[in-house]
Design a protein around this motif. Structure first.
Motif, mmCIF file in Angstrom:
data_model
loop_
_atom_site.group_PDB
_atom_site.id
_atom_site.type_symbol
_atom_site.label_atom_id
_atom_site.label_comp_id
_atom_site.label_asym_id
_atom_site.label_seq_id
_atom_site.Cartn_x
_atom_site.Cartn_y
_atom_site.Cartn_z
ATOM 1 N N PRO A 71 0.612 -1.320 0.096
ATOM 2 C CA PRO A 71 0.397 -0.026 -0.075
ATOM 3 C C PRO A 71 0.653 1.459 0.090
ATOM 4 O O PRO A 71 0.436 2.628 -0.611
ATOM 5 N N PHE A 72 2.030 1.030 0.675
ATOM 6 C CA PHE A 72 3.012 2.244 1.300
ATOM 7 C C PHE A 72 4.027 2.578 -0.233
ATOM 8 O O PHE A 72 5.277 2.712 -0.182
ATOM 9 N N ARG A 127 4.097 4.027 -2.434
ATOM 10 C CA ARG A 127 3.651 5.436 -3.414
ATOM 11 C C ARG A 127 4.399 6.319 -2.797
ATOM 12 O O ARG A 127 5.227 7.200 -3.177
ATOM 13 N N LEU A 158 0.739 12.271 1.625
ATOM 14 C CA LEU A 158 0.188 10.918 1.617
ATOM 15 C C LEU A 158 0.323 9.564 2.286
ATOM 16 O O LEU A 158 -1.167 9.099 2.531
ATOM 17 N N ILE A 159 0.547 10.072 3.019
ATOM 18 C CA ILE A 159 -0.090 8.546 4.370
ATOM 19 C C ILE A 159 -1.292 9.086 4.901
ATOM 20 O O ILE A 159 -2.091 8.317 5.439
ATOM 21 N N GLN A 189 -3.291 11.191 3.480
ATOM 22 C CA GLN A 189 -4.428 10.375 2.061
ATOM 23 C C GLN A 189 -5.012 9.231 2.284
ATOM 24 O O GLN A 189 -6.136 8.946 1.500
ATOM 25 N N TYR A 190 -3.796 8.332 2.381
ATOM 26 C CA TYR A 190 -4.292 7.098 2.079
ATOM 27 C C TYR A 190 -5.072 6.685 3.334
ATOM 28 O O TYR A 190 -6.448 5.981 3.689
ATOM 29 N N PRO A 202 -9.492 9.166 2.532
ATOM 30 C CA PRO A 202 -9.063 9.422 0.956
ATOM 31 C C PRO A 202 -9.913 11.120 0.866
ATOM 32 O O PRO A 202 -9.353 10.874 -0.727
ATOM 33 N N GLU A 221 -8.267 13.362 -0.686
ATOM 34 C CA GLU A 221 -7.241 12.975 -1.780
ATOM 35 C C GLU A 221 -7.827 13.758 -2.772
ATOM 36 O O GLU A 221 -7.602 13.829 -3.715
ATOM 37 N N SER A 234 -13.001 4.298 0.679
ATOM 38 C CA SER A 234 -12.119 4.341 -0.401
ATOM 39 C C SER A 234 -13.336 3.597 -1.681
ATOM 40 O O SER A 234 -12.754 3.719 -2.935
ATOM 41 N N ASP A 242 -9.803 -0.959 -1.263
ATOM 42 C CA ASP A 242 -8.489 -1.462 -0.528
ATOM 43 C C ASP A 242 -9.555 -1.880 0.237
ATOM 44 O O ASP A 242 -10.016 -1.656 1.599
ATOM 45 N N LYS A 256 -8.709 -0.764 3.818
ATOM 46 C CA LYS A 256 -9.338 -0.158 4.640
ATOM 47 C C LYS A 256 -11.245 0.318 4.591
ATOM 48 O O LYS A 256 -10.748 1.547 5.010
#
Length: 655
Positions: free
Chosen positions: A38-39, A41, A53-54, A56-57, A60, A63, A121, A350, A353
């Motif tokens: 998942p990480f 990116r 980014l973390i 936003q993960y 969501p 994002e 998500s 995901d 998530k």
């Protein structure tokens, strides 16, 4: 011509590189819990970008919200209002099924969808209560606390169950335990949902027939016995109303399927039924002639219920049991629905998530007078058909239900319970998928047995019984597969170097002097005895057949194709050593073809390679056959000298 040593050097299987225990453990943990990486990116990103980014993960909405625009909102507005028209009657109906006040069902469509809009998500998933969880609440909690005699205590248990279920779901999401949900196979869910739907429909008969003081929860036989023993108490008024509304909703559903653009007709049918039913009662005063109605409902939004969580209740064991089962069912349905609609729009969600989002919305929901919610198929299908673009449709639905609670809720005063039962029956009919069951029978008989076991377990027993039966049958199947891995005899496909099952390919030819066997599945302690007996039985039968065939060359070599063996334990290594000894006792030579890296590592550590011989371990079956040709040349000097290429090797063995 290549020498023997040169041939062995070219065809040998190299030992895998040595790895430390820590490296192996890290790789296994990553593959188990972070298989989707998942990480990924975050690689080669500056620190601030990584932090963004973390965030936003895990959230969501941060994002996609900056890219949201008015055009997307127009689509989501229409979809949100459409699913709200379905959410209002469904919420009241499912709350009634859970033996909870009608307002609790509406409250559950306010806060949880907002939490999911922030954390979820999926763009299409619509949040709400589900029939299975509602039935479990009533069926399990109702056995320890009567919802009619002790409504406050029952409500506290419902909120506590929702909180614990949310906590379990959140834990699953944080620890990335999404694979646990996969323990429920498609056949299990199909049979389980069908059984629940049948049971719910049967239990609605007491409301449809206007029966009073009916036993709370009974099995199939007792329920039918009670129904027909009270034939003289049946009320034709409620029965006619119910049949009319059920027929109306079934016809609208059928029409909507035939006309893709008319999805809204089916979506609006429950709300139309509520409005029409309320008008009939109001105009005819049917509530004074034996037709029960909801009664006056209090205006207002979700009251806080944090103080109602009863963690010290003497019935906590029943709460934990209900929470555990509803957790699995809720996750299985929610994640499955989200993934199925994501595939239609070609994007990915995901699962871990999603579990985190479900868990948080149920934790918050339990503190704001909601009971268990998840992704619900009927609302999601309507949401998808209405052209939703994002989870903003859930926000619109939530706001619409808020307006209903603040302004329109008194209008439901004359809503008859029989209409709510009709809505439930209409929803449950869609869960009885007999065509899928027939498909299971045609494809896989064991899956059919699992499905039917879950179905009859629920119908003739309880929801727990059906789930336990299905899981036990699934485990039996797994054990049978693990204990009896498939083995097959291979033959050569003419004019190729390919070797395939002689049962599957009629034109595959046996190799003179060779027996080629393939093992499909892991080799572990469960199946070693079976594999030993099965391999040697192949050997005995092949020797007998070749002995009976006059002039046929006797069996000299055994080749085991291990390409499909993904893992092996110490018992499996011992099996290879034993097979080596047994074949040597019969003056046969054992060869291994295409062993994986794990097999090679464990054979190297256990000295199994030295026992079998490095010259007897080959990269492919074709290389093994080629190696046997060299040994045959050394054994029989009357055979002409041949080179190591496939064509000459095949000619020696009449391929």
């Amino acid at each position: 011509m290549e020498s023997k040593s040169e041939f062995e050097l070219k065809s040998g299987v190299p030992n895998p590189k040595e790895k430390t225990f820590v490296n192996i453990l890290q790789a296994n943990i990553k593959e188990t819990f972070f298989s989707d990486d998942p990480f990924r990116r975050l690689k080669k990103q500056p620190l601030l970008r990584r932090m963004l980014l973390i965030i936003q993960y895990f959230v969501p909405i941060l994002e996609w919200a900056p890219r949201y625009n008015l055009k997307l909102f127009k689509s989501d507005l229409i979809a949100g209002i459409t699913i709200a028209s379905l959410a209002v009657p469904q919420g009241i109906s499912y709350a009634n099924l859970a033996s909870l006040p009608p307002l609790i069902g509406l409250y559950s469509s306010v806060v949880p969808p907002l939490i999911y809009a922030i954390m979820g998500s999926s763009r299409d998933l619509a949040i709400g209560t589900i029939a299975v969880a509602s039935l479990l609440f009533s069926d399990t909690l109702g056995k320890v606390v009567s919802p009619t005699e002790h409504p406050t205590q029952y409500l506290q248990l419902a909120f506590t169950t929702t909180f614990i279920a949310g906590f379990i779901q959140t834990t699953f999401g944080i620890l990335r335990l999404g694979f646990i949900v996969d323990l429920l196979s498609h056949a299990t869910i199909l049979g389980f949902m069908g059984g629940v739907a049948t049971k719910v429909c049967l239990e609605q008969l007491k409301t449809i027939l206007g029966l009073q003081h009916f036993p709370h929860k009974t099995n199939f036989i007792t329920l039918l016995t009670n129904l027909f023993s009270r034939f003289h108490e049946w009320k034709w008024q409620t029965g006619i109303l119910a049949c009319g509304f059920i027929i109306f909703m079934v016809l609208t559903k059928y029409y909507s399927k035939r006309k893709a653009g008319m999805f809204w007709i089916s979506a609006m049918a429950p709300l139309i039924s509520v409005i029409v039913g309320s008008l009939i009662v109001f105009l005819t005063h049917a509530d004074k002639h034996g037709v029960p109605v909801i009664g006056l409902l209090k205006k207002g939004l979700n009251p806080l219920s944090f103080n109602d969580l009863a963690f010290k209740s003497p019935h906590l064991s029943a709460v934990i049991k209900t929470a555990t089962v509803t957790t699995i069912i809720g996750l299985a349905e929610g994640v499955a629905v989200g993934r199925s609609f994501a595939m239609r729009k070609n994007y990915h969600i995901d699962g871990n998530k999603e579990m985190l989002a479900f868990g948080l919305m149920n934790i918050v929901g339990s503190c704001t007078s909601c009971y268990l919610t998840t992704g619900i198929f009927s609302r999601t299908a309507v949401n998808f058909s209405a052209g939703c673009k994002s989870v903003v449709s859930n926000i619109v639905m939530s706001i619409t239900v808020m307006i209903t609670l603040l302004v329109l809720i008194p209008l439901f005063r004359y809503t008859p319970y029989v209409v709510l039962s009709s809505i439930i029956v209409n929803a449950m009919l869609g869960l009885i998928k007999y065509q899928k069951v027939i498909e299971l029978w045609n494809i896989d008989k064991f899956d059919f047995v699992i499905c039917i076991g879950a179905y009859f377990g629920v119908v003739f027993g309880s929801v727990d019984d059906g789930l336990i039966i299905a899981i036990c049958l699934s485990l039996v199947r797994l054990l049978l597969v693990a204990a009896r891995p498939k083995t097959m005899m291979l033959g050569n496909i003419p004019n190729t170097t390919s070797y395939r099952s002689i049962e599957h390919y009629d034109f595959a030819q046996k190799i003179v002097g060779l027996l080629i066997l393939k093992i499909e599945g892991p080799i572990n302690f469960i199946c070693t005895n079976y594999l030993r007996e099965r391999i040697m039985r192949w050997v005995y039968e092949e020797e007998e057949n070749r002995t009976k065939s006059c002039g046929e060359q006797p069996l000299q070599h055994i080749i085991l194709d291990l390409g499909a063996v993904g893992s092996i334990d110490t018992s499996g290594i011992s099996l290879l050593k034993e097979v080596k000894k047994l074949t040597e006792a019969r003056k046969l030579k054992l060869h291994l073809a295409n062993p994986g890296s794990e097999l090679m590592k464990k054979m190297h550590c256990s000295k199994c390679i030295e026992i079998i011989g490095e010259e007897h371990i080959h990269t492919t079956v074709s290389e093994a056959v080629k190696a046997c040709s060299f040994m045959a040349q050394a054994h029989d000097s009357s055979i002409n000298m041949i080179s190591g290429n496939d064509e000459q090797a095949a000619r020696v063995y009449n391929v």
